[in-house]
Enzyme design. Structure first.
Site, PDB file in Angstrom:
ATOM      1  N   ASN A  66     -92.507 -34.915 -51.733  1.00 57.93           N
ATOM      2  CA  ASN A  66     -93.918 -34.881 -51.365  1.00 57.93           C
ATOM      3  C   ASN A  66     -94.760 -35.507 -52.478  1.00 57.93           C
ATOM      4  O   ASN A  66     -94.289 -35.705 -53.605  1.00 57.93           O
ATOM      5  CB  ASN A  66     -94.376 -33.428 -51.168  1.00 57.93           C
ATOM      6  CG  ASN A  66     -93.897 -32.825 -49.856  1.00 57.93           C
ATOM      7  OD1 ASN A  66     -93.948 -33.470 -48.814  1.00 57.93           O
ATOM      8  ND2 ASN A  66     -93.457 -31.572 -49.909  1.00 57.93           N
ATOM      9  N   CYS A  75     -88.626 -34.516 -42.726  1.00 63.75           N
ATOM     10  CA  CYS A  75     -89.869 -35.232 -42.573  1.00 63.75           C
ATOM     11  C   CYS A  75     -89.767 -36.090 -41.315  1.00 63.75           C
ATOM     12  O   CYS A  75     -88.972 -37.027 -41.277  1.00 63.75           O
ATOM     13  CB  CYS A  75     -90.069 -36.100 -43.800  1.00 63.75           C
ATOM     14  SG  CYS A  75     -91.459 -37.151 -43.691  1.00 63.75           S
ATOM     15  N   GLY A  76     -90.518 -35.720 -40.291  1.00 65.13           N
ATOM     16  CA  GLY A  76     -90.386 -36.367 -38.985  1.00 65.13           C
ATOM     17  C   GLY A  76     -90.919 -37.789 -38.955  1.00 65.13           C
ATOM     18  O   GLY A  76     -90.239 -38.715 -38.496  1.00 65.13           O
ATOM     19  N   ASN A  77     -92.140 -37.991 -39.447  1.00 68.94           N
ATOM     20  CA  ASN A  77     -92.675 -39.353 -39.496  1.00 68.94           C
ATOM     21  C   ASN A  77     -91.870 -40.187 -40.479  1.00 68.94           C
ATOM     22  O   ASN A  77     -91.644 -41.375 -40.276  1.00 68.94           O
ATOM     23  CB  ASN A  77     -94.145 -39.339 -39.931  1.00 68.94           C
ATOM     24  CG  ASN A  77     -95.054 -38.850 -38.828  1.00 68.94           C
ATOM     25  OD1 ASN A  77     -94.856 -39.181 -37.668  1.00 68.94           O
ATOM     26  ND2 ASN A  77     -96.034 -38.049 -39.175  1.00 68.94           N
ATOM     27  N   HIS A 164     -93.416 -24.093 -40.724  1.00 70.52           N
ATOM     28  CA  HIS A 164     -94.707 -24.380 -40.091  1.00 70.52           C
ATOM     29  C   HIS A 164     -95.363 -23.095 -39.623  1.00 70.52           C
ATOM     30  O   HIS A 164     -94.714 -22.236 -39.011  1.00 70.52           O
ATOM     31  CB  HIS A 164     -94.523 -25.318 -38.893  1.00 70.52           C
ATOM     32  CG  HIS A 164     -94.047 -26.673 -39.287  1.00 70.52           C
ATOM     33  ND1 HIS A 164     -94.903 -27.696 -39.646  1.00 70.52           N
ATOM     34  CD2 HIS A 164     -92.801 -27.170 -39.433  1.00 70.52           C
ATOM     35  CE1 HIS A 164     -94.193 -28.767 -39.983  1.00 70.52           C
ATOM     36  NE2 HIS A 164     -92.920 -28.465 -39.858  1.00 70.52           N
ATOM     37  N   ASN A 195     -96.295 -25.534 -44.211  1.00 70.55           N
ATOM     38  CA  ASN A 195     -97.148 -26.511 -43.549  1.00 70.55           C
ATOM     39  C   ASN A 195     -98.003 -25.730 -42.550  1.00 70.55           C
ATOM     40  O   ASN A 195     -97.547 -24.733 -41.978  1.00 70.55           O
ATOM     41  CB  ASN A 195     -96.301 -27.547 -42.815  1.00 70.55           C
ATOM     42  CG  ASN A 195     -95.447 -28.380 -43.772  1.00 70.55           C
ATOM     43  OD1 ASN A 195     -95.959 -29.204 -44.503  1.00 70.55           O
ATOM     44  ND2 ASN A 195     -94.138 -28.141 -43.773  1.00 70.55           N
ATOM     45  N   GLU A 213    -100.551 -30.232 -44.907  1.00 75.32           N
ATOM     46  CA  GLU A 213     -99.126 -30.219 -45.267  1.00 75.32           C
ATOM     47  C   GLU A 213     -98.874 -29.575 -46.613  1.00 75.32           C
ATOM     48  O   GLU A 213     -99.604 -29.832 -47.575  1.00 75.32           O
ATOM     49  CB  GLU A 213     -98.594 -31.653 -45.321  1.00 75.32           C
ATOM     50  CG  GLU A 213     -98.240 -32.208 -43.980  1.00 75.32           C
ATOM     51  CD  GLU A 213     -97.485 -33.525 -44.110  1.00 75.32           C
ATOM     52  OE1 GLU A 213     -96.714 -33.687 -45.068  1.00 75.32           O
ATOM     53  OE2 GLU A 213     -97.716 -34.387 -43.251  1.00 75.32           O
ATOM     54  N   ARG A 214     -97.821 -28.803 -46.646  1.00 73.70           N
ATOM     55  CA  ARG A 214     -97.288 -28.294 -47.908  1.00 73.70           C
ATOM     56  C   ARG A 214     -96.997 -29.477 -48.835  1.00 73.70           C
ATOM     57  O   ARG A 214     -96.338 -30.438 -48.432  1.00 73.70           O
ATOM     58  CB  ARG A 214     -95.980 -27.542 -47.607  1.00 73.70           C
ATOM     59  CG  ARG A 214     -95.249 -27.041 -48.819  1.00 73.70           C
ATOM     60  CD  ARG A 214     -93.983 -26.338 -48.433  1.00 73.70           C
ATOM     61  NE  ARG A 214     -92.964 -27.244 -47.868  1.00 73.70           N
ATOM     62  CZ  ARG A 214     -91.688 -26.920 -47.664  1.00 73.70           C
ATOM     63  NH1 ARG A 214     -91.260 -25.704 -47.935  1.00 73.70           N
ATOM     64  NH2 ARG A 214     -90.842 -27.774 -47.152  1.00 73.70           N
ATOM     65  N   CYS A 222     -98.041 -35.541 -38.695  1.00 76.75           N
ATOM     66  CA  CYS A 222     -96.873 -34.814 -39.193  1.00 76.75           C
ATOM     67  C   CYS A 222     -95.895 -34.653 -38.034  1.00 76.75           C
ATOM     68  O   CYS A 222     -96.205 -34.012 -37.026  1.00 76.75           O
ATOM     69  CB  CYS A 222     -97.310 -33.452 -39.720  1.00 76.75           C
ATOM     70  SG  CYS A 222     -95.958 -32.433 -40.314  1.00 76.75           S
ATOM     71  N   GLY A 223     -94.738 -35.295 -38.172  1.00 76.30           N
ATOM     72  CA  GLY A 223     -93.767 -35.300 -37.079  1.00 76.30           C
ATOM     73  C   GLY A 223     -93.115 -33.953 -36.856  1.00 76.30           C
ATOM     74  O   GLY A 223     -93.005 -33.479 -35.718  1.00 76.30           O
ATOM     75  N   THR A 224     -92.660 -33.310 -37.948  1.00 73.38           N
ATOM     76  CA  THR A 224     -92.087 -31.976 -37.791  1.00 73.38           C
ATOM     77  C   THR A 224     -93.156 -31.019 -37.263  1.00 73.38           C
ATOM     78  O   THR A 224     -92.866 -30.151 -36.443  1.00 73.38           O
ATOM     79  CB  THR A 224     -91.503 -31.452 -39.120  1.00 73.38           C
ATOM     80  OG1 THR A 224     -92.485 -31.573 -40.156  1.00 73.38           O
ATOM     81  CG2 THR A 224     -90.248 -32.206 -39.522  1.00 73.38           C
ATOM     82  N   GLY A 225     -94.405 -31.208 -37.725  1.00 75.94           N
ATOM     83  CA  GLY A 225     -95.509 -30.352 -37.268  1.00 75.94           C
ATOM     84  C   GLY A 225     -95.814 -30.548 -35.790  1.00 75.94           C
ATOM     85  O   GLY A 225     -96.149 -29.591 -35.087  1.00 75.94           O
TER      86      GLY A 225
HETATM   87  O1  ZDP Z   1     -92.457 -29.622 -45.432  1.00 74.59           O
HETATM   88  C1  ZDP Z   1     -93.173 -30.286 -46.187  1.00 74.59           C
HETATM   89  O2  ZDP Z   1     -93.302 -29.985 -47.393  1.00 74.59           O
HETATM   90  C2  ZDP Z   1     -93.886 -31.512 -45.609  1.00 74.59           C
HETATM   91  N1  ZDP Z   1     -94.975 -31.916 -46.454  1.00 74.59           N
HETATM   92  C3  ZDP Z   1     -92.873 -32.602 -45.456  1.00 74.59           C
HETATM   93  C4  ZDP Z   1     -93.397 -33.833 -44.781  1.00 74.59           C
HETATM   94  C5  ZDP Z   1     -93.535 -33.662 -43.286  1.00 74.59           C
HETATM   95  C6  ZDP Z   1     -93.994 -34.926 -42.595  1.00 74.59           C
HETATM   96  N2  ZDP Z   1     -95.382 -35.122 -42.619  1.00 74.59           N
HETATM   97  C7  ZDP Z   1     -93.487 -35.000 -41.161  1.00 74.59           C
HETATM   98  O3  ZDP Z   1     -93.884 -35.957 -40.510  1.00 74.59           O
HETATM   99  O4  ZDP Z   1     -92.679 -34.209 -40.713  1.00 74.59           O
HETATM  100  C8  ZDP Z   1     -93.475 -36.100 -43.277  1.00 74.59           C
END
Ligand code: ZDP
Length: 279
Positions: A66, A75-77, A164, A195, A213-214, A222-225
């Protein structure tokens, strides 16, 4: 020492990509990565991603720092950007990669139209796997109360490899994310920090989301988000399994499959420029 890098973004969530295929350890320290991410003293990015040799039968390994130097599991994106970066390095077009991450094997697929579809794996819902102490081990956190900034929020927690904390609100634009984001991120009930996503339901298949984001603060996507958003919407009866998630940087298509319980994310990844920097 001169370092070659490429800059990519996925819906404005931007990353410095480093070709680290020659060795198993990242060629930068977390401190160096943090400096490169600085938008005034460095290249500027939300994180640094390393393309490392595969392990356990995968094609490659992804590691990411990060912008504060901490290391998230996934990290999804970023993994869409990594897939584009690898295809550019290899000189190929449509291809599917198996990528080893700290959140398991993730499978991005480059599509004919330039988008990247990613098998993001299964969500984890049990409190100890988020991790959070908001519920007892073995229990889920679905619309449970959390007091932040003197207000009680109904939060749902989802791990997509990374933690999340999701809250549904009537109007995402009116939130002071800069103020409340850090309070969620560092709340003592999230031992690995978290996050934080705020979501407005525009329709059952159309969710508008803003993220803190964390380790990176406000980002444009944020893809995972976005995956966690759809899981939270389904769990709380607010949304469908197939949704458009509208982020400040653009839209992601997310499906939480009934067949295999996995999340499928489709969205763009774009190269911006390449260059060299001194480290
Ligand atoms: O979990 C974390 O500490 C996130 N900051 C990681 C990055 C997540 C991201 N934005 C995503 O797209 O999933 C890259």
């Amino acid at each position: 020492m001169a370092l070659s890098f490429s800059k990519y973004h996925g819906l404005g969530n931007d990353f410095i990509l480093v070709d680290n295929r020659q060795s198993a350890a990242p060629c930068l320290t977390p401190d160096q990565a943090q400096l490169l991410c600085d938008r005034h003293f460095g290249i500027g990015a939300d994180g640094v991603i390393f393309a490392l040799p595969g392990q356990g039968g995968t094609d490659y390994t992804m590691r990411i720092f990060n912008s504060d130097g901490s290391e998230p599991e996934m990290c999804g994106n970023g993994i869409r950007c990594l897939a584009k970066f690898l295809a550019d390095l290899e000189g190929v077009g449509e291809k599917t990669y198996r990528i080893h991450t700290l959140a398991g094997v993730i499978t991005p697929q480059l599509l004919a139209d330039g988008q990247v579809k990613v098998d993001m794996g299964e969500p984890q819902l049990l409190a100890e796997l988020i991790p959070t102490t908001l519920a007892a081990p073995g229990e889920k956190v679905v619309d449970l109360p959390l007091v932040v900034a003197g207000k009680t929020w109904a939060v749902t927690c989802v791990s997509m490899g990374n933690p999340h904390c999701l809250t549904f609100v009537d109007d995402v634009d009116s939130l002071n994310l800069t103020e409340i984001g850090p309070m969620f991120e560092h709340h003592p009930q999230f031992p690995q920090r978290t996050n934080t996503e705020f979501i407005q339901v525009l329709a059952g298949d159309h969710l508008k989301m803003r993220v803190w984001e964390r380790g990176a603060g406000i980002t444009l996507a944020c893809g995972t988000g976005a995956c966690a958003t759809v899981v939270a919407a389904v769990l709380t009866g607010r949304g469908d399994r197939l949704c458009t998630v509208e982020l400040p940087g653009g839209d992601l298509e997310i499906e939480w499959s009934v067949q295999d319980n996995r999340l499928y994310m489709t969205g763009p990844a774009q190269k911006v420029f390449g260059g060299q920097t001194e480290i």
